[in-house]
Design an enzyme around this catalytic site. Sequence first.
Site, PDB file in Angstrom:
ATOM      1  N   GLY A 173       0.766  -1.261  -0.291  1.00  0.00           N
ATOM      2  CA  GLY A 173       0.187   0.069  -0.375  1.00  0.00           C
ATOM      3  C   GLY A 173       1.201   1.058  -0.257  1.00  0.00           C
ATOM      4  O   GLY A 173       0.253   2.037   0.041  1.00  0.00           O
TER       5      GLY A 173
ATOM      6  N   GLY B  31       2.905   2.511  -2.054  1.00  0.00           N
ATOM      7  CA  GLY B  31       2.344   3.256  -3.771  1.00  0.00           C
ATOM      8  C   GLY B  31       4.196   2.537  -4.681  1.00  0.00           C
ATOM      9  O   GLY B  31       4.268   3.103  -5.741  1.00  0.00           O
ATOM     10  N   LYS B  32       3.975   0.533  -4.359  1.00  0.00           N
ATOM     11  CA  LYS B  32       5.423   0.539  -5.499  1.00  0.00           C
ATOM     12  C   LYS B  32       4.520   0.970  -6.463  1.00  0.00           C
ATOM     13  O   LYS B  32       5.790   0.828  -7.313  1.00  0.00           O
ATOM     14  CB  LYS B  32       5.567  -1.144  -4.103  1.00  0.00           C
ATOM     15  N   THR B  33       4.050   0.270  -7.284  1.00  0.00           N
ATOM     16  CA  THR B  33       3.652  -0.189  -8.741  1.00  0.00           C
ATOM     17  C   THR B  33       3.922   1.547  -8.979  1.00  0.00           C
ATOM     18  O   THR B  33       4.238   1.299 -10.498  1.00  0.00           O
ATOM     19  CB  THR B  33       2.471  -0.515  -8.876  1.00  0.00           C
ATOM     20  N   SER B  34       2.638   2.452  -8.513  1.00  0.00           N
ATOM     21  CA  SER B  34       3.143   3.494  -8.612  1.00  0.00           C
ATOM     22  C   SER B  34       3.962   4.294  -9.202  1.00  0.00           C
ATOM     23  O   SER B  34       4.832   4.842 -10.367  1.00  0.00           O
ATOM     24  CB  SER B  34       2.425   4.412  -8.070  1.00  0.00           C
TER      25      SER B  34
ATOM     26  N   ASP C  88       3.909  -9.779  -8.309  1.00  0.00           N
ATOM     27  CA  ASP C  88       3.316  -9.638  -6.933  1.00  0.00           C
ATOM     28  C   ASP C  88       1.936 -10.529  -8.073  1.00  0.00           C
ATOM     29  O   ASP C  88       1.055 -10.703  -9.131  1.00  0.00           O
ATOM     30  CB  ASP C  88       2.199  -7.967  -7.072  1.00  0.00           C
TER      31      ASP C  88
ATOM     32  N   THR D 218      -7.328   1.359  -6.604  1.00  0.00           N
ATOM     33  CA  THR D 218      -5.898  -0.520  -7.120  1.00  0.00           C
ATOM     34  C   THR D 218      -6.953  -1.071  -5.806  1.00  0.00           C
ATOM     35  O   THR D 218      -7.317  -2.163  -5.798  1.00  0.00           O
ATOM     36  CB  THR D 218      -5.070  -0.199  -7.024  1.00  0.00           C
TER      37      THR D 218
END
Length: 609
Positions: free
Chosen positions: A18, A20-23, A45, A510
């Site tokens: 949560g 913000g790794k993906t962003s 993931d 998300t």
Amino acid sequence: MDFLTHPTRNLFFTGKGGVGKTSVACAIAVKLADQGKHVLLVSTDPASNLDEVLGTSLLRQPTPIPSIPNLFALNLDPEQAAADYREKMVGPYRALLPAAAIASMEEQFSGSCTLEIAAFDEFSRLLGDVSATNQFDHVIFDTAPTGHTLRLLTLPSAWVGFLEKNSTGTSCLGPLAGLQTQQALYQQTVAALSDVNTTTLVLVTRAEATAFREAARTSGELRALGVSNQHLVVNAVFRATDVTDAVAVAMQRRGDKALAEMPAALSGLPRTILPMTSGGLLGAAALRQLVSTATATHSGATSHDIAAKKDHPSLTILASLSSLMDELAAPGHGVILTMGKGGVGKTTIAAAIAVALADRGLDVLLSTTDPAAHIAAAVSGDQHPNLKVTRIDPVAETARYSQEVLNTAGAGLDAAGLALLEEDLRSPCTEEIAVFRAFAKAVAEGTRRFVVLDTAPTGHTVLLLDSALAYHREVTRQASGMPESVEQLLPRLRDPEMTRVMIVALPEATPVHEAAQLQRDLRRAQIEPFAWVLNQCLAPLTVSDPLLVHRQAHETRFVDEVTREHARRAAMVAWQSEAPVGPDALRKLMNFGGQDSAAANNTNTNRNL
């Protein structure tokens, strides 16, 4: 961003769920692609949302992103990888062995351990075999939440060590032929991870005490694995522009305090600060804007562009969490599971529910299966006479389970047989079995009291539940019989009078969409969620800071989506000016949100109850 001045070929993003790794990973990938670099972005993931952020349906092979030249992305699909791995191991024998033998082999490769090692095979191919990605200048890994990532990173050393010591060719995964052929690749993976000229490990966190603690723990464990080239990204740092907005001032104060008290293990790392944005980071334009506002610094100071305040639509306000308690408490015992994407506040919601049940005089056990547990902090303070707090500790459970197997299946074995069993128990899969047994035992406690389980993030949780179907194949191979708690686990999880699943999400794209996918997965397993809880909402609060006004308006579409499309019951918990730690703060949280909080703030809203 310092690490982008001369970026290594591999960039590995990790951190608490949560944060913000993906962003951040997507924004870096876009920046490098804009510079003319050929970039491959990979998600490891199980609950990946790369598709949504990039606006492209991804496959298991590199897929070009139409709006971003030079950028390709893919999702590692653990279940398909497991199916392919299983067929690779069993297929050659289909025409040679009788049906019963083939069925036995398929059973050996049907457990959750096979799924993990199969996904790892694909990961190793991308990281350890340069020829598999030699058409790309950079490979960026958007990893799963911390617990899963650490397991993924420790597998190379674990499997290399296991293969070196195992002389029998057998393990809980069945014949090791498939793994032995990959041993050289695993060694290349270990070397790539620890090579400072090849790989940078980017720790993504937020300006929150729990996130910093988790990042510090991760940093230390990665250094122990030889991964020393690390960079810290502090994401979504808020700066108030309206000092008359009490919520904005409190939000900045919480962030500043966390930054000032950052653990020493992180304070010495090169650091990048990213500002909080006004809405979801979806699409190329938003991702480019995120990187353009970054500040590389050691001081933590940051600035960002704030759009002018605009009128926002009427906000939907749901009932508070306390409105669900009568129905939750009615059976007098049972299991309550808080589930959802990492970082949405499952631990806090679980602790609040446990304290509320204990306040009613009910006997309550609060526990977690999350490897990154923070329950102890959430309920610190005065001890509650009706509340017991425990944690399912993977290390302790593995030791306990291994000793039990040695005492039962190992009794009477000769030296060679005992050595074989001990080798089998050194396999990384043993931990999975041990944790699963402890989870089943905790659920069984719900037959006589309330058990509130703060579960691991979505992907890990679904895998844990799925393994119930195949678990007996593993445990009965080693132990004398299946425990009653395991035998009854699925019936108990499927019984709505016994188990209540609380899906926790934030009012953002998300978390809501991953929670909706979780709900679909649960329903396929014949488990019907009891309610949704939307946490850390701005909707019930009065705000005037321009950025918070925009974020508050941004929440509306996702609150409406939950109430219209997903939830049979739904509750709302407002953002807290102080971290909800300790029983008193948790009691406040039960009623701080929804109708009561909105009334207290005199918010002019459209109440949808």
